[in-house]
Design a protein around this motif. Structure first.
Motif, PDB file in Angstrom:
ATOM      1  N   ALA A 190      25.911   1.413  -6.895  1.00 20.90           N
ATOM      2  CA  ALA A 190      25.448   2.504  -6.038  1.00 20.90           C
ATOM      3  C   ALA A 190      24.498   1.940  -4.983  1.00 20.90           C
ATOM      4  O   ALA A 190      23.636   1.114  -5.274  1.00 20.90           O
ATOM      5  N   GLN A 191      24.686   2.399  -3.752  1.00 19.06           N
ATOM      6  CA  GLN A 191      23.863   1.977  -2.625  1.00 19.06           C
ATOM      7  C   GLN A 191      22.743   2.997  -2.402  1.00 19.06           C
ATOM      8  O   GLN A 191      22.879   4.177  -2.721  1.00 19.06           O
ATOM      9  N   LEU A 192      21.647   2.519  -1.811  1.00 16.69           N
ATOM     10  CA  LEU A 192      20.531   3.394  -1.466  1.00 16.69           C
ATOM     11  C   LEU A 192      19.754   2.765  -0.331  1.00 16.69           C
ATOM     12  O   LEU A 192      20.015   1.626   0.050  1.00 16.69           O
ATOM     13  N   ILE A 193      18.818   3.504   0.212  1.00 19.54           N
ATOM     14  CA  ILE A 193      17.967   3.022   1.292  1.00 19.54           C
ATOM     15  C   ILE A 193      16.515   3.116   0.833  1.00 19.54           C
ATOM     16  O   ILE A 193      16.077   4.167   0.356  1.00 19.54           O
ATOM     17  N   ILE A 194      15.778   2.011   0.984  1.00 15.87           N
ATOM     18  CA  ILE A 194      14.346   1.993   0.676  1.00 15.87           C
ATOM     19  C   ILE A 194      13.598   2.111   1.995  1.00 15.87           C
ATOM     20  O   ILE A 194      13.739   1.264   2.877  1.00 15.87           O
ATOM     21  N   VAL A 195      12.822   3.174   2.136  1.00 14.31           N
ATOM     22  CA  VAL A 195      11.976   3.347   3.319  1.00 14.31           C
ATOM     23  C   VAL A 195      10.553   2.999   2.904  1.00 14.31           C
ATOM     24  O   VAL A 195      10.034   3.550   1.933  1.00 14.31           O
ATOM     25  N   PHE A 196       9.950   2.051   3.633  1.00 22.45           N
ATOM     26  CA  PHE A 196       8.600   1.630   3.272  1.00 22.45           C
ATOM     27  C   PHE A 196       7.558   2.195   4.206  1.00 22.45           C
ATOM     28  O   PHE A 196       6.366   2.050   3.971  1.00 22.45           O
ATOM     29  N   GLY A 197       7.963   2.866   5.239  1.00 24.61           N
ATOM     30  CA  GLY A 197       7.080   3.696   6.037  1.00 24.61           C
ATOM     31  C   GLY A 197       6.033   2.997   6.868  1.00 24.61           C
ATOM     32  O   GLY A 197       6.097   1.807   7.131  1.00 24.61           O
ATOM     33  N   MET A 198       5.091   3.791   7.259  1.00 26.48           N
ATOM     34  CA  MET A 198       4.035   3.353   8.146  1.00 26.48           C
ATOM     35  C   MET A 198       2.945   2.627   7.361  1.00 26.48           C
ATOM     36  O   MET A 198       2.943   2.616   6.145  1.00 26.48           O
ATOM     37  N   ARG A 199       1.995   2.071   8.078  1.00 20.66           N
ATOM     38  CA  ARG A 199       0.930   1.271   7.452  1.00 20.66           C
ATOM     39  C   ARG A 199       0.159   2.011   6.372  1.00 20.66           C
ATOM     40  O   ARG A 199      -0.253   1.412   5.396  1.00 20.66           O
ATOM     41  N   ASP A 200      -0.039   3.321   6.547  1.00 22.50           N
ATOM     42  CA  ASP A 200      -0.871   4.048   5.593  1.00 22.50           C
ATOM     43  C   ASP A 200      -0.103   4.539   4.362  1.00 22.50           C
ATOM     44  O   ASP A 200      -0.690   5.100   3.455  1.00 22.50           O
ATOM     45  N   TRP A 201       1.211   4.322   4.311  1.00 21.27           N
ATOM     46  CA  TRP A 201       1.986   4.729   3.142  1.00 21.27           C
ATOM     47  C   TRP A 201       1.584   3.868   1.949  1.00 21.27           C
ATOM     48  O   TRP A 201       1.496   2.648   2.060  1.00 21.27           O
ATOM     49  N   LYS A 202       1.394   4.515   0.807  1.00 20.87           N
ATOM     50  CA  LYS A 202       1.065   3.808  -0.424  1.00 20.87           C
ATOM     51  C   LYS A 202       2.206   3.932  -1.433  1.00 20.87           C
ATOM     52  O   LYS A 202       2.001   3.782  -2.625  1.00 20.87           O
ATOM     53  N   HIS A 203       3.376   4.248  -0.923  1.00 18.10           N
ATOM     54  CA  HIS A 203       4.552   4.402  -1.778  1.00 18.10           C
ATOM     55  C   HIS A 203       5.789   3.916  -1.029  1.00 18.10           C
ATOM     56  O   HIS A 203       5.746   3.710   0.187  1.00 18.10           O
ATOM     57  N   LEU A 204       6.862   3.744  -1.768  1.00 18.11           N
ATOM     58  CA  LEU A 204       8.181   3.501  -1.205  1.00 18.11           C
ATOM     59  C   LEU A 204       8.998   4.754  -1.439  1.00 18.11           C
ATOM     60  O   LEU A 204       8.760   5.479  -2.409  1.00 18.11           O
ATOM     61  N   GLN A 205       9.957   5.024  -0.570  1.00 17.47           N
ATOM     62  CA  GLN A 205      10.806   6.181  -0.767  1.00 17.47           C
ATOM     63  C   GLN A 205      12.254   5.706  -0.838  1.00 17.47           C
ATOM     64  O   GLN A 205      12.730   5.009   0.067  1.00 17.47           O
ATOM     65  N   LEU A 206      12.922   6.033  -1.936  1.00 16.27           N
ATOM     66  CA  LEU A 206      14.306   5.629  -2.171  1.00 16.27           C
ATOM     67  C   LEU A 206      15.212   6.809  -1.842  1.00 16.27           C
ATOM     68  O   LEU A 206      15.167   7.837  -2.528  1.00 16.27           O
ATOM     69  N   GLU A 220       4.221  -5.908  -2.373  1.00 18.12           N
ATOM     70  CA  GLU A 220       2.879  -6.227  -1.872  1.00 18.12           C
ATOM     71  C   GLU A 220       2.339  -5.119  -0.980  1.00 18.12           C
ATOM     72  O   GLU A 220       1.157  -4.798  -1.024  1.00 18.12           O
ATOM     73  N   ARG A 221       3.207  -4.532  -0.194  1.00 15.81           N
ATOM     74  CA  ARG A 221       2.794  -3.482   0.735  1.00 15.81           C
ATOM     75  C   ARG A 221       2.118  -2.308   0.025  1.00 15.81           C
ATOM     76  O   ARG A 221       1.184  -1.715   0.544  1.00 15.81           O
ATOM     77  N   ILE A 222       2.623  -1.972  -1.183  1.00 19.32           N
ATOM     78  CA  ILE A 222       2.033  -0.831  -1.899  1.00 19.32           C
ATOM     79  C   ILE A 222       1.206  -1.258  -3.111  1.00 19.32           C
ATOM     80  O   ILE A 222       0.722  -0.417  -3.862  1.00 19.32           O
ATOM     81  N   GLY A 223       1.044  -2.572  -3.326  1.00 19.89           N
ATOM     82  CA  GLY A 223       0.234  -3.064  -4.439  1.00 19.89           C
ATOM     83  C   GLY A 223       0.909  -2.960  -5.786  1.00 19.89           C
ATOM     84  O   GLY A 223       0.247  -2.873  -6.824  1.00 19.89           O
ATOM     85  N   LEU A 224       2.232  -2.987  -5.807  1.00 22.16           N
ATOM     86  CA  LEU A 224       2.996  -2.837  -7.047  1.00 22.16           C
ATOM     87  C   LEU A 224       3.014  -4.156  -7.807  1.00 22.16           C
ATOM     88  O   LEU A 224       3.358  -5.188  -7.246  1.00 22.16           O
ATOM     89  N   THR A 225       2.619  -4.105  -9.074  1.00 27.08           N
ATOM     90  CA  THR A 225       2.623  -5.327  -9.887  1.00 27.08           C
ATOM     91  C   THR A 225       3.546  -5.152 -11.087  1.00 27.08           C
ATOM     92  O   THR A 225       4.747  -5.360 -10.965  1.00 27.08           O
ATOM     93  N   ASP A 226       3.018  -4.737 -12.225  1.00 28.54           N
ATOM     94  CA  ASP A 226       3.816  -4.706 -13.450  1.00 28.54           C
ATOM     95  C   ASP A 226       4.281  -3.328 -13.881  1.00 28.54           C
ATOM     96  O   ASP A 226       5.027  -3.195 -14.836  1.00 28.54           O
ATOM     97  N   SER A 227       3.857  -2.280 -13.172  1.00 29.87           N
ATOM     98  CA  SER A 227       4.222  -0.928 -13.559  1.00 29.87           C
ATOM     99  C   SER A 227       4.417  -0.075 -12.316  1.00 29.87           C
ATOM    100  O   SER A 227       3.662  -0.196 -11.347  1.00 29.87           O
ATOM    101  N   ALA A 228       5.447   0.770 -12.347  1.00 33.87           N
ATOM    102  CA  ALA A 228       5.733   1.672 -11.232  1.00 33.87           C
ATOM    103  C   ALA A 228       5.871   3.090 -11.769  1.00 33.87           C
ATOM    104  O   ALA A 228       6.228   3.301 -12.931  1.00 33.87           O
ATOM    105  N   PHE A 229       5.580   4.047 -10.909  1.00 32.34           N
ATOM    106  CA  PHE A 229       5.743   5.454 -11.249  1.00 32.34           C
ATOM    107  C   PHE A 229       6.735   6.048 -10.266  1.00 32.34           C
ATOM    108  O   PHE A 229       6.532   5.981  -9.053  1.00 32.34           O
ATOM    109  N   PHE A 230       7.855   6.588 -10.792  1.00 38.75           N
ATOM    110  CA  PHE A 230       8.861   7.271  -9.979  1.00 38.75           C
ATOM    111  C   PHE A 230       8.609   8.763 -10.072  1.00 38.75           C
ATOM    112  O   PHE A 230       8.453   9.293 -11.177  1.00 38.75           O
TER     113      PHE A 230
END
Length: 168
Positions: A42-58, A111-121
């Motif tokens: 399955a394909q998807l698009i990851i939007v990482f947004g503007m500088r102030d975004w602290k999340h990714l959007q799938l 790195e952009r959102i500070g994601l290391t070992d755990s993510a919240f969807f």
């Protein structure tokens, strides 16, 4: 109407930036990818947004097609179209879910959102937002503060009537 994402999940991020996409979310990506069929990714698009975004959007492929169609309807060269093209085309990456149900999040995006070992969807209708657990806790407080007159114990669906009245 396309299937919608529902729910939220905590997931682990491995050293290579792989996250397991829970089955309920994979099914939505699959059903909203017009080229997907059993045995394909399955394909998807990851939007990482503007500088102030602290999340990714799938985004699902179908959702991104709808966004692209809306952008294409805007006047060429307008500031609004330029902003949306920059955000949804220039600040985005194509991706796919591998055969084991995992998505590789590129290091620059982690790195952009500070994601290391755990993510919240958390579900956002036709997309999923990916946060660090700490940043999401801050975001949830911010969202709750946006409706200052909302009485404790009130039915949140009452906000729909307010939105309809504003459109009217």
């Amino acid at each position: 109407m396309a299937r919608r994402f529902r729910g939220s999940e905590d997931v682990k991020v491995d050293a290579k930036g792989r996250v397991s996409i829970p089955a309920k979310f994979r099914r939505v990506f699959e059903s909203c990818d017009p080229d997907w069929q059993a045995g394909k990714r399955a394909q998807l698009i990851i939007v990482f947004g503007m500088r102030d975004w602290k999340h990714l959007q799938l985004y699902t492929i179908q959702a991104m097609d709808e966004i692209d169609e809306g952008i294409s309807q805007m006047p060429r060269g307008s500031a609004e179209r330029n902003l949306l093209e920059n955000l949804y085309h220039g600040h985005a990456e194509e991706a796919e879910i591998d055969g084991d149900g995992r998505l590789v999040l590129p290091q620059k995006l982690r790195e952009r959102i500070g994601l290391t070992d755990s993510a919240f969807f958390i579900s956002a209708g036709d997309s999923l937002k990916v946060w660090t657990p700490e940043n999401y806790a801050d975001e949830e407080q911010r969202l709750e503060s946006l409706v200052p007159n909302f009485e404790p114990g009130a039915d949140p669906l009452s906000l729909l009537a307010t939105a309809r009245a504003a459109e009217g």
